[in-house]
Write a protein that holds these residues in place. Sequence first.
Motif, PDB file in Angstrom:
ATOM      1  N   PHE A 214     -18.345  77.456  84.818  1.00 17.33           N
ATOM      2  CA  PHE A 214     -17.156  78.145  85.346  1.00 17.33           C
ATOM      3  C   PHE A 214     -15.885  77.583  84.724  1.00 17.33           C
ATOM      4  N   PHE A 215     -15.831  76.262  84.576  1.00 16.94           N
ATOM      5  CA  PHE A 215     -14.674  75.646  83.939  1.00 16.94           C
ATOM      6  C   PHE A 215     -14.498  76.190  82.525  1.00 16.94           C
ATOM      7  N   GLY A 216     -15.600  76.267  81.784  1.00 20.29           N
ATOM      8  CA  GLY A 216     -15.539  76.805  80.427  1.00 20.29           C
ATOM      9  C   GLY A 216     -15.142  78.262  80.401  1.00 20.29           C
ATOM     10  N   PHE A 217     -15.614  79.037  81.384  1.00 21.80           N
ATOM     11  CA  PHE A 217     -15.253  80.459  81.476  1.00 21.80           C
ATOM     12  C   PHE A 217     -13.744  80.599  81.671  1.00 21.80           C
TER      13      PHE A 217
ATOM     14  N   GLY B 140     -12.167  73.520  74.158  1.00 22.90           N
ATOM     15  CA  GLY B 140     -13.363  72.791  74.575  1.00 22.90           C
ATOM     16  C   GLY B 140     -13.696  71.661  73.624  1.00 22.90           C
ATOM     17  N   LEU B 141     -13.534  71.898  72.328  1.00 20.54           N
ATOM     18  CA  LEU B 141     -13.786  70.847  71.338  1.00 20.54           C
ATOM     19  C   LEU B 141     -12.824  69.683  71.525  1.00 20.54           C
ATOM     20  N   ILE B 142     -11.554  69.991  71.803  1.00 22.63           N
ATOM     21  CA  ILE B 142     -10.572  68.925  72.049  1.00 22.63           C
ATOM     22  C   ILE B 142     -10.966  68.114  73.278  1.00 22.63           C
ATOM     23  N   LEU B 143     -11.432  68.786  74.341  1.00 22.73           N
ATOM     24  CA  LEU B 143     -11.842  68.066  75.543  1.00 22.73           C
ATOM     25  C   LEU B 143     -13.028  67.151  75.271  1.00 22.73           C
ATOM     26  N   VAL B 144     -13.974  67.605  74.459  1.00 18.66           N
ATOM     27  CA  VAL B 144     -15.120  66.765  74.122  1.00 18.66           C
ATOM     28  C   VAL B 144     -14.653  65.500  73.407  1.00 18.66           C
TER      29      VAL B 144
ATOM     30  N   LEU C  73     -17.475  63.103  82.276  1.00 18.70           N
ATOM     31  CA  LEU C  73     -17.285  64.384  82.958  1.00 18.70           C
ATOM     32  C   LEU C  73     -16.453  65.324  82.086  1.00 18.70           C
ATOM     33  N   ILE C  74     -15.391  64.794  81.477  1.00 19.17           N
ATOM     34  CA  ILE C  74     -14.557  65.616  80.591  1.00 19.17           C
ATOM     35  C   ILE C  74     -15.374  66.116  79.407  1.00 19.17           C
TER      36      ILE C  74
ATOM     37  N   GLY D  47     -19.123  72.821  78.320  1.00 22.77           N
ATOM     38  CA  GLY D  47     -19.108  74.124  78.992  1.00 22.77           C
ATOM     39  C   GLY D  47     -18.041  75.033  78.424  1.00 22.77           C
ATOM     40  N   SER D  48     -16.926  74.436  77.965  1.00 21.05           N
ATOM     41  CA  SER D  48     -15.835  75.225  77.396  1.00 21.05           C
ATOM     42  C   SER D  48     -16.103  75.620  75.960  1.00 21.05           C
TER      43      SER D  48
END
Length: 602
Positions: free
Chosen positions: A326-329, A337-341, A360-361, A367-368
């Motif tokens: 859901f967060f990724g959605f 999402g790549l930046i968060l990883v 967690l991030i 997911g993003s």
Amino acid sequence: MITKMTKYSMIVLSGDLSGFMYGIQNLGMVDITRSTVNDDEESKQMASLIVRCRDAVTALDNLMKKDPGAKPANHPELTEERLLRAVEENISRREEISQSIPVLEKEYSASLPWGDFSQADLSRLRNAGLVPHFYCVSDKSYKQQWEEEYPIWMLNDTGGRKRFVVLSRTGEDFSFPVQEEAQFPSRPAKEVLAGINAMKAEAESLLEDAVGFAGRTGELDELAEKTFATLDLHYAESSTLKEGEGSISVVEGFAPTEDDAKVREYLDTSSAYYAAEAAKVEDNPPIKLRNNWFARLFEPVGGLYELPNYNELDLTPYFAPFYMLFFGFCLGDMGYGLILVLAGLAASMVSPKYRAYGKLIVWLGIGSIIMPLISGTFFGMKLYDLFPSMPDNIKGMFFNDLQMFWFAIIFGLFQIVFARMIKAVFAFSRRRWDEALTEIGWCMFIIWASCAYAGSQLGHKLLPQIPSMILLYGGLVLILFCSKPAKMFLLRPFKGIVSLYDITGVFGDMLSYIRLFGLGTTGGILALVINSIGMSLSGIPYIGWVITVIFLIIGHIAVMLLSCLGAFVHPVRLTFVEFYKNVGFEGGGRAFKPLKSYSNNK
């Protein structure tokens, strides 16, 4: 899952209570039930000391953040409590100086135009029978003939203002064309300036001392931890029940069943009499969650709401995958999402204290990447636009906005059905047959209704006739006959008709998942706007591309942070409102907080 607890009822002589509780504290495995909290003077002093330590450490940490290049020094002559008092006095005096300097600077500005004088000069005038009257008027208001009529001495004539003094004799009926006298300073500007400089010098000296104290914030943290452990023990001792005119103390506590051997080993060697039994719901045992490495990362998210009670399921392993997706959605962009990883990996390596949050991030970033891949969005652009040579059959695999809209609803319906199935399985395990069969009936009916509507829109049936009839009529039968138990079995359908009204709640829950599509689309549009504006700046001669790159970086960071806020909040709402409600979550559990000594906390 929820760790099974053992309840310990312990009886000990009041004279032996302190030693016994100290041993329990060192054991670090038993949560002592506090029937009352004795908020006496001793506990207030300890609580105050903890707050003082925390405030001092925070102030010193903030000081070092402002000047990260400063080198702390040691003050070995100060004990922990003397160090705390020295820090508090330093902070108090620096705050006092910071408030006093603006007042003195205002006084300096007011006294500077009146020139240099001394109170001795004024005293001599008054002793000579003369009274000075001070005036400040504009150049236009000043009359030259006043100098012929009154004994005037001009003190300052700058800035379009004239400041002067008129002398009169003591007891003389004095009058002057300017009715209101000026406020004459109580001391000359040079004295005020000397005071300002002295305070600034003192502030610099205090700042150096504070930087030196910053090297020992760890000791203040240790003092707070030791005091907290002592306070915790004090509360545990003071809350025990007293029997036998105070000669006997009754202590109740809970410990994980897996630690029974260690707890019993200590109790067997103590002077206490004890009884141990498996904890029951009515005992209100504390809740200790035990999950695998993945679900454990999402426990802080579940902790934002409530812990389950002892007779419930721990829903963390069940909502964790949904929350990640859901967060990724909602974030809606693979680039973000790549930046968060990368940010999560960096946080995990740089700060071991926050490693769990970093992981967690990372998973939220994964997911993003997964969810925006469905629509092919990367930093506001579509993958098929970035790679025009992409085969048409691959381009056709990416969802458009309408397909993402329906995907959000389908995803939400899947979670609703999944939640009701969890509730059914849990009810079966507790032998609540009617409740379990009702939930299965609702799952069957929701699946049938979803497939029937989707088939009507596509122009063909998604389910064969027999499975469709089984889902429809089987679901209705289970809802009508099991949702409202009655003594007479044939009366159940009539009472069960009322339960069909719950379909409106299911419909409302389904619509809530549209926010997944809305937030994801909004983030993508904002990113697209940033790209459009940024590229339009590239036409500026010479520095266009530099400005474009800077704008794109700043703009995408701002959009990502804004999108992350929505992507965190709205899946939390879907989890706590829609998912928890359909599972039948009650909550209200209290966290497991064993009595631990300072050494165990370390």
